[in-house]
Design a protein around this motif. Structure first.
Motif, PDB file in Angstrom:
ATOM      1  N   VAL A   5       0.846  -1.199   0.000  1.00 41.71           N
ATOM      2  CA  VAL A   5       0.000   0.000   0.000  1.00 41.71           C
ATOM      3  C   VAL A   5       0.882   1.250   0.000  1.00 41.71           C
ATOM      4  O   VAL A   5       0.628   2.204  -0.747  1.00 41.71           O
ATOM      5  N   ALA A   6       1.930   1.249   0.798  1.00 44.74           N
ATOM      6  CA  ALA A   6       2.848   2.387   0.833  1.00 44.74           C
ATOM      7  C   ALA A   6       3.513   2.591  -0.528  1.00 44.74           C
ATOM      8  O   ALA A   6       3.566   3.714  -1.049  1.00 44.74           O
ATOM      9  N   ILE A  50      -0.977   5.511   4.206  1.00 43.14           N
ATOM     10  CA  ILE A  50      -1.077   6.427   3.073  1.00 43.14           C
ATOM     11  C   ILE A  50      -0.657   7.841   3.489  1.00 43.14           C
ATOM     12  O   ILE A  50       0.084   8.517   2.760  1.00 43.14           O
ATOM     13  N   MET A  51      -1.088   8.290   4.663  1.00 40.39           N
ATOM     14  CA  MET A  51      -0.693   9.619   5.143  1.00 40.39           C
ATOM     15  C   MET A  51       0.824   9.717   5.306  1.00 40.39           C
ATOM     16  O   MET A  51       1.424  10.755   5.000  1.00 40.39           O
ATOM     17  N   GLN A  52       1.456   8.654   5.760  1.00 37.80           N
ATOM     18  CA  GLN A  52       2.913   8.630   5.929  1.00 37.80           C
ATOM     19  C   GLN A  52       3.613   8.904   4.602  1.00 37.80           C
ATOM     20  O   GLN A  52       4.688   9.497   4.562  1.00 37.80           O
ATOM     21  N   MET A  53       2.998   8.502   3.511  1.00 38.62           N
ATOM     22  CA  MET A  53       3.613   8.686   2.200  1.00 38.62           C
ATOM     23  C   MET A  53       3.662  10.147   1.783  1.00 38.62           C
ATOM     24  O   MET A  53       4.448  10.521   0.903  1.00 38.62           O
ATOM     25  N   ALA A  54       2.861  11.014   2.413  1.00 43.77           N
ATOM     26  CA  ALA A  54       2.935  12.449   2.104  1.00 43.77           C
ATOM     27  C   ALA A  54       4.336  12.984   2.376  1.00 43.77           C
ATOM     28  O   ALA A  54       4.834  13.856   1.665  1.00 43.77           O
ATOM     29  N   VAL A  55       4.994  12.432   3.386  1.00 47.69           N
ATOM     30  CA  VAL A  55       6.340  12.868   3.756  1.00 47.69           C
ATOM     31  C   VAL A  55       7.352  12.488   2.681  1.00 47.69           C
ATOM     32  O   VAL A  55       8.265  13.261   2.362  1.00 47.69           O
ATOM     33  N   PHE A  93       2.255  15.350  -1.091  1.00 44.27           N
ATOM     34  CA  PHE A  93       0.828  15.443  -0.788  1.00 44.27           C
ATOM     35  C   PHE A  93      -0.056  14.945  -1.926  1.00 44.27           C
ATOM     36  O   PHE A  93      -1.057  14.271  -1.661  1.00 44.27           O
ATOM     37  N   PRO A  94       0.265  15.228  -3.191  1.00 43.82           N
ATOM     38  CA  PRO A  94      -0.602  14.711  -4.251  1.00 43.82           C
ATOM     39  C   PRO A  94      -0.714  13.181  -4.244  1.00 43.82           C
ATOM     40  O   PRO A  94      -1.810  12.634  -4.405  1.00 43.82           O
ATOM     41  N   ALA A  95       0.397  12.500  -4.040  1.00 46.68           N
ATOM     42  CA  ALA A  95       0.353  11.034  -3.996  1.00 46.68           C
ATOM     43  C   ALA A  95      -0.481  10.555  -2.821  1.00 46.68           C
ATOM     44  O   ALA A  95      -1.277   9.616  -2.960  1.00 46.68           O
ATOM     45  N   ALA A  96      -0.312  11.187  -1.669  1.00 47.96           N
ATOM     46  CA  ALA A  96      -1.095  10.793  -0.495  1.00 47.96           C
ATOM     47  C   ALA A  96      -2.578  11.098  -0.698  1.00 47.96           C
ATOM     48  O   ALA A  96      -3.443  10.285  -0.338  1.00 47.96           O
TER      49      ALA A  96
END
Length: 132
Positions: free
Chosen positions: A69-70, A103-108, A112-115
Motif C-alpha cells: 500500500v505504501a 497512506i498519510m505517511q507517504m505524504a512525507v 501530498f498529491p500522492a497521499a
C-alpha cells in the motif's frame, strides 16, 4: 527436466493460493483480464510476486500488504492496483485506520498529491464495503 517442471508448477500453485488468500475474487479478476491479451504475463504475476516473494517466511502478510500500500501510494500512478491491495490488506488483518496512516505517511516521502490520491482510493474501497 522433470524436477524443473515440478518446481515451476509448485511456484504457480503456491502463488495462486497466496493470491487467493490475499485478494480473493479481485485477484482472480486481474488474472481473467489478462486472458485475452497476455496469459503468460498472468502466469508471471502468479509465480514471481505471489509464488516467490509473498510466500517467503520473514514477513507476515499484514506487513507485506502495508508495504505494498505504501509503495503503490508513493508511485502515484497505480490506482487500480492500490485499490486491489487496500482490499487485500484489509483481508489479511490491516485495519482501515492502519491503511489511512500508511497512506498519510507517504505524504512525507512521495508528496501530498500522492497521499491525496491514495486517500481517495482508500475512501472508494471503504465505501464499497471493504470488510474490516
Amino acid at each position: 527436466m522433470k524436477d524443473m517442471l515440478m518446481n515451476i508448477e509448485s511456484r504457480y500453485e503456491r502463488g495462486l493460493a497466496k493470491l487467493r488468500e490475499i485478494d480473493g475474487e479481485a485477484g482472480e479478476r486481474v488474472l481473467e483480464s489478462l486472458d485475452g491479451i497476455a496469459p503468460d504475463f498472468a502466469r508471471y504475476l502468479i509465480e514471481f510476486p505471489f509464488g516467490d516473494i509473498y510466500s517467503r517466511p520473514s514477513l507476515d502478510l499484514k506487513s507485506r500488504e502495508i508495504a505494498v500500500v505504501a509503495a503503490l501510494t508513493a508511485l502515484g500512478n497505480a490506482a487500480p492496483q492500490l485499490k486491489v491491495h487496500i482490499q487485500g490488506a484489509i483481508n489479511v488483518g490491516v485495519t482501515r485506520a492502519e491503511v489511512v496512516e500508511t497512506i498519510m505517511q507517504m505524504a512525507v516521502y512521495a508528496g501530498f498529491p500522492a497521499a491525496l490520491n491514495g486517500l481517495t482510493v482508500a475512501k472508494e474501497v471503504f465505501a464499497q464495503g471493504a470488510k474490516q
